[in-house]
Every structure is written in structure tokens, then in C-alpha cells.
Motif scaffolding. Structure first.
Motif, PDB file in Angstrom:
ATOM      1  N   SER A  77       0.674  -1.250   0.061  1.00  0.00           N
ATOM      2  CA  SER A  77      -0.036   0.017   0.076  1.00  0.00           C
ATOM      3  C   SER A  77       0.908   1.220   0.062  1.00  0.00           C
ATOM      4  CB  SER A  77      -1.090   0.107   1.239  1.00  0.00           C
ATOM      5  OG  SER A  77      -0.247  -0.043   2.520  1.00  0.00           O
ATOM      6  N   GLU A  78       0.341   2.565  -0.340  1.00  0.00           N
ATOM      7  CA  GLU A  78       1.010   3.594  -0.584  1.00  0.00           C
ATOM      8  C   GLU A  78       0.020   4.636   0.501  1.00  0.00           C
ATOM      9  OE1 GLU A  78       1.968   4.590  -4.333  1.00  0.00           O
ATOM     10  OE2 GLU A  78      -0.030   5.026  -4.915  1.00  0.00           O
ATOM     11  N   HIS A  79       1.314   5.434   1.021  1.00  0.00           N
ATOM     12  CA  HIS A  79       0.425   6.679   1.837  1.00  0.00           C
ATOM     13  C   HIS A  79       1.194   8.052   1.241  1.00  0.00           C
ATOM     14  CE1 HIS A  79      -0.948   9.172   4.900  1.00  0.00           C
ATOM     15  NE2 HIS A  79      -1.321   8.261   5.659  1.00  0.00           N
ATOM     16  N   ARG A  80       0.251   8.412   0.310  1.00  0.00           N
ATOM     17  CA  ARG A  80       0.795   9.570  -0.385  1.00  0.00           C
ATOM     18  C   ARG A  80       1.184  10.899   0.443  1.00  0.00           C
ATOM     19  NH1 ARG A  80      -1.267   9.434  -5.738  1.00  0.00           N
ATOM     20  NH2 ARG A  80      -1.133   7.282  -6.309  1.00  0.00           N
ATOM     21  N   ASP A  81       0.433  11.157   1.447  1.00  0.00           N
ATOM     22  CA  ASP A  81       0.731  12.171   2.360  1.00  0.00           C
ATOM     23  C   ASP A  81       2.083  11.952   3.056  1.00  0.00           C
ATOM     24  OD1 ASP A  81      -2.875  12.792   3.522  1.00  0.00           O
ATOM     25  OD2 ASP A  81      -1.602  13.405   1.658  1.00  0.00           O
ATOM     26  N   LYS A  82       2.363  10.750   3.086  1.00  0.00           N
ATOM     27  CA  LYS A  82       3.532  10.644   4.074  1.00  0.00           C
ATOM     28  C   LYS A  82       4.835  10.152   2.981  1.00  0.00           C
ATOM     29  CE  LYS A  82       1.797   8.969   8.400  1.00  0.00           C
ATOM     30  NZ  LYS A  82       1.575   7.747   9.330  1.00  0.00           N
ATOM     31  N   ASN A  83       4.283  10.104   1.659  1.00  0.00           N
ATOM     32  CA  ASN A  83       5.295   9.541   0.504  1.00  0.00           C
ATOM     33  C   ASN A  83       6.248   8.333   1.016  1.00  0.00           C
ATOM     34  OD1 ASN A  83       5.785  10.740  -2.084  1.00  0.00           O
ATOM     35  ND2 ASN A  83       7.848  11.253  -1.298  1.00  0.00           N
ATOM     36  N   THR A  84       5.235   7.369   1.361  1.00  0.00           N
ATOM     37  CA  THR A  84       5.555   6.233   1.860  1.00  0.00           C
ATOM     38  C   THR A  84       5.047   5.081   1.435  1.00  0.00           C
ATOM     39  OG1 THR A  84       6.355   7.141   4.053  1.00  0.00           O
ATOM     40  CG2 THR A  84       6.093   4.779   4.059  1.00  0.00           C
ATOM     41  N   VAL A  85       5.705   3.859   1.164  1.00  0.00           N
ATOM     42  CA  VAL A  85       5.045   2.680   0.755  1.00  0.00           C
ATOM     43  C   VAL A  85       5.228   1.537   1.680  1.00  0.00           C
ATOM     44  CG1 VAL A  85       5.034   0.701  -1.139  1.00  0.00           C
ATOM     45  CG2 VAL A  85       5.272   3.261  -1.666  1.00  0.00           C
ATOM     46  N   TYR A  86       4.222   1.057   2.079  1.00  0.00           N
ATOM     47  CA  TYR A  86       4.252  -0.116   3.076  1.00  0.00           C
ATOM     48  C   TYR A  86       4.230  -1.732   2.364  1.00  0.00           C
ATOM     49  CZ  TYR A  86       3.150   4.024   6.172  1.00  0.00           C
ATOM     50  OH  TYR A  86       3.424   5.008   6.628  1.00  0.00           O
ATOM     51  N   LEU A  87       4.611  -2.485   3.276  1.00  0.00           N
ATOM     52  CA  LEU A  87       4.456  -3.961   2.729  1.00  0.00           C
ATOM     53  C   LEU A  87       4.201  -4.725   4.054  1.00  0.00           C
ATOM     54  CD1 LEU A  87       4.860  -6.042   0.513  1.00  0.00           C
ATOM     55  CD2 LEU A  87       7.107  -6.493   1.464  1.00  0.00           C
ATOM     56  N   GLU A  88       3.078  -5.023   4.286  1.00  0.00           N
ATOM     57  CA  GLU A  88       2.221  -5.647   5.358  1.00  0.00           C
ATOM     58  C   GLU A  88       2.534  -7.102   5.039  1.00  0.00           C
ATOM     59  OE1 GLU A  88       0.530  -4.248   7.958  1.00  0.00           O
ATOM     60  OE2 GLU A  88       0.546  -6.214   9.151  1.00  0.00           O
ATOM     61  N   MET A  89       3.241  -7.810   6.021  1.00  0.00           N
ATOM     62  CA  MET A  89       3.486  -9.272   5.653  1.00  0.00           C
ATOM     63  C   MET A  89       2.789 -10.182   7.060  1.00  0.00           C
ATOM     64  SD  MET A  89       7.445  -9.082   4.776  1.00  0.00           S
ATOM     65  CE  MET A  89       7.914  -8.466   6.235  1.00  0.00           C
TER      66      MET A  89
END
Length: 132
Positions: free
Chosen positions: A70-82
Motif C-alpha cells: 500500500s502507499e500513503h501519499r501524504d507521507k510519501n511512503t510505501v508499506y508492505l504488510e506481511m
């Protein structure tokens, strides 16, 4: 300065969960696809997942149903939930990017095939160890 910084790795028991973060700086996610890759000792780097705003997300067969990108545009961050982690998931996890093209089909091809050669600006990696 363009930079990708991974975090969130650690030691977890089989069946456990972790969430990795890929913080981007020096550019905006709007114009790039972000991929997650991993490399275990003695093995080649392999693609795990990819996301872009032009075409959604893709996963390697080995992680489908267990990992979510997923990506959080406001934080300019991409996450990988495992989730439901297995010992075979043990590796150093990296994120990287490629510039989106006006040809959306070409973006889809590159994101789907998860080839490390399509990506650049690699982060330093974060270690994930799955062990009891």
C-alpha cells in the motif's frame, strides 16, 4: 537528493507479522512505481510486490494472499504488510522505483514482472528473519 529508506524488519516467529516501510524523499510517488524485493543469502534478488497509481498492485506467487502493498501519499511512503510469515521469507528486503511512462501497458508489464533490472534508486535494505 533522491532516497528510499526501508525500515520495520526484525525477528519474528513463523506465522507472525511485520510491516515494512519504504520512505521516499527527493521525489513524489505520483510519478513512480515502487517495488519490494528480497534477497536471501546465496540467492538472487527476487521481486515481491509492486505498486503504482497507473495500474494498482502485483505480487509474486510465493506471497499472494499473505503480503499486502500500500502507499500513503501524504507521507510519501510505501508499506508492505506481511502476514503468516514463513522461514522461507527470511531475507533482506529492499525497495526501489521506476519512472512511470505515458504507455500504461508498459508500466503494467514492468510492475507485473518484478524484474530488478527495471528498477533503480535502491534503498539499503532491512533484515527480516523468520525463525522459532
Amino acid at each position: 537528493q533522491v532516497q528510499l529508506v526501508e525500515s520495520g524488519g526484525g525477528l519474528v516467529q513463523p506465522g507472525g507479522s511485520l510491516r515494512l516501510s519504504c520512505a521516499a524523499s527527493g521525489f513524489t510517488l505520483d510519478y513512480y512505481a515502487i517495488g519490494w524485493f528480497r534477497q536471501a543469502p546465496g540467492k538472487e534478488r527476487e521481486g515481491v510486490s509492486c505498486i503504482s497509481n497507473s495500474d494498482g498492485s502485483y505480487y509474486a506467487d510465493s506471497v499472494k494472499g499473505r503480503f499486502t502493498i500500500s502507499e500513503h501519499r501524504d507521507k510519501n511512503t510505501v508499506y508492505l504488510e506481511m502476514n503468516n510469515l514463513k522461514p522461507d521469507d527470511t531475507a533482506v528486503y529492499y525497495c526501489a522505483r521506476f519512472l512511470l511512462d505515458s504507455n500504461w501497458n508498459w508500466n503494467r508489464v514492468r510492475c507485473r514482472r518484478l524484474s530488478p533490472t527495471d528498477f533503480g534508486s535502491w534503498g539499503q535494505g532491512t533484515q527480516v528473519t523468520v525463525s522459532s
